[in-house]
Design a protein around this motif. Structure first.
Motif, mmCIF file in Angstrom:
data_model
loop_
_atom_site.group_PDB
_atom_site.id
_atom_site.type_symbol
_atom_site.label_atom_id
_atom_site.label_comp_id
_atom_site.label_asym_id
_atom_site.label_seq_id
_atom_site.Cartn_x
_atom_site.Cartn_y
_atom_site.Cartn_z
ATOM 1 N N LYS A 185 0.729 -1.177 0.074
ATOM 2 C CA LYS A 185 0.210 0.015 0.253
ATOM 3 C C LYS A 185 0.922 1.321 0.049
ATOM 4 N N SER A 186 1.900 1.064 0.543
ATOM 5 C CA SER A 186 2.806 2.298 0.586
ATOM 6 C C SER A 186 3.339 2.826 -0.736
ATOM 7 N N HIS A 187 3.332 1.932 -1.573
ATOM 8 C CA HIS A 187 3.911 2.127 -3.160
ATOM 9 C C HIS A 187 3.030 2.556 -3.902
ATOM 10 N N GLN A 188 1.499 2.648 -3.617
ATOM 11 C CA GLN A 188 0.519 2.700 -4.500
ATOM 12 C C GLN A 188 0.492 4.384 -4.974
ATOM 13 N N ALA A 189 0.355 4.754 -6.120
ATOM 14 C CA ALA A 189 0.098 5.938 -6.659
ATOM 15 C C ALA A 189 -0.776 6.688 -6.106
ATOM 16 N N PRO A 190 -0.747 8.020 -5.512
ATOM 17 C CA PRO A 190 -1.694 8.873 -5.087
ATOM 18 C C PRO A 190 -3.080 8.862 -5.962
ATOM 19 N N MET A 191 -3.850 8.949 -5.772
ATOM 20 C CA MET A 191 -5.318 9.135 -6.546
ATOM 21 C C MET A 191 -5.702 7.958 -7.419
ATOM 22 N N SER A 192 -4.870 6.741 -7.243
ATOM 23 C CA SER A 192 -5.107 5.695 -7.996
ATOM 24 C C SER A 192 -6.226 4.792 -7.598
ATOM 25 N N TYR A 193 -6.722 4.964 -6.420
ATOM 26 C CA TYR A 193 -7.486 4.140 -5.700
ATOM 27 C C TYR A 193 -8.718 5.147 -5.152
#
Length: 351
Positions: free
Chosen positions: A277-285
């Protein structure tokens, strides 16, 4: 055939129908302060009315189009979200429940109790204009729970069970977490804190929302900072958005973009492990939107889905059957994300 043998072999059901009944019972309790017993009797009056709003017809499609895409014409065309019999049913039920609560003095931590508290405060202040004195405003609060809490949660729950039926090892891991969580509770029941500690359950629910965002289109209005008339979309696009312009964002497309989610069609809860989760791109979920206009019912919706999975899988398992669709295709006629075909699964007791 003995009953135990039939239970062990399982029965084939339309899993979405079962989820509809469960969520009808939940919303009846939360919003109306009633026990609807929809899971016991599919002919309950409240269950029938709760499903009425999601039965599409030409008139309702036109009304929805006006409400969401031509809002300036709403005062002129007066579209209806509810049919008149449904609206009158909501008014009657809320009025009866409130009167019963006032006579009996029963305390119950639900929406009706909150409305009664507001009504008492308005009476103490002798405020005759307060919204609690208007029965349509009272009924509208329950109606908002009905619209937001039944179809959305039942679809998410049915999609989650479908994916778990396709991956038995994943289902077994979740069932093990459920069993261990109940063993932690001395009373054999769950608290909100215990549910919050169920990490794999959280990952399952989040991945379900990633692959199947029930509201697949987010609507916003362009409001440039500093009162500017236009907002530039550069360097992402060579165009401008005008102040007041409606903006539609396809979170379904974002959730299936391989740029953000490798192999997006694969159901993989590990995407939402603490490390990943820490590597997810902002505003991609964006299953519930984002910012000050995100879904206000996110927490209760998540809890409904989690409770459904917990109590269903505690004593049952789901499996694929000959009637199960190989791949989910979405119904283009439905405003929310819904399966075009019924989702049939085999349900068996866990021995």
């Amino acid at each position: 055939m003995r009953r135990s043998d039939a239970s062990a072999r399982g029965v084939i059901v339309s899993i979405k129908d079962v989820c509809d009944l469960y969520n009808t019972d939940m919303i009846a309790s939360i919003a109306f302060g009633l026990r609807s017993y929809s899971l016991r009797s599919t002919q309950s009056e409240i269950g029938s009315h709760c499903q009425d709003i999601f039965r599409p017809n030409v008139r309702r499609i036109i009304d929805f189009f006006v409400i969401f895409y031509l809002p300036k014409l709403v005062p002129l065309l007066r579209p209806r979200l509810f049919t008149e019999p449904h609206a009158e049913f909501l008014r009657r039920v809320i009025q009866l429940v409130i009167e019963e609560r006032e006579r009996g003095g029963d305390l119950r931590n639900d929406l009706i109790e909150m409305l009664l508290t507001l009504k008492k405060e308005a009476d103490l202040q002798k405020d005759k204009s307060h919204f609690t004195h208007h029965r349509d405003f009272l009924a509208a609060q329950a109606a908002s729970f009905e619209v937001a809490g039944i179809e959305t949660c039942s679809s998410s729950l049915s999609f989650a069970l479908y994916e778990l039926a396709k991956q038995p090892l994943m289902q077994a891991r979740l069932r093990r977490e459920i069993r261990e969580t109940f063993e932690e509770s001395p009373a054999g029941s769950l608290s909100y804190e215990l549910i919050g500690r169920m990490q794999y359950l959280e990952m399952i629910v989040e991945e379900t929302h990633r692959k199947y965002p029930i509201v697949p289109l987010l609507e916003r209005e362009c409001t440039p900072i500093n009162k500017k008339r236009f907002y530039s979309l550069r360097p992402h696009a060579e165009c401008y958005a005008r102040r007041g312009m409606p903006i539609y964002i396809s979170n379904l497309a974002i959730h299936h973009d391989p740029k953000y989610w490798p192999d997006p069609d694969r159901f993989d809860p590990e995407r939402f492990s603490a490390e990943n989760k820490s590597h997810q791109a902002p505003m991609s979920y964006l299953p519930f939107g984002a910012g000050p206009k995100h879904c206000i019912g996110m927490q209760i919706g998540q809890l409904q889905i989690k409770l459904g999975l917990i109590y269903f899988l505690r004593r049952h398992r789901v499996e694929l059957c000959e009637k199960t669709v190989e791949r989910i295709s979405f119904d283009a006629k439905f405003a929310l994300l819904a399966s075009e075909h019924r989702i049939y699964l085999k349900v068996a007791d866990c021995l």
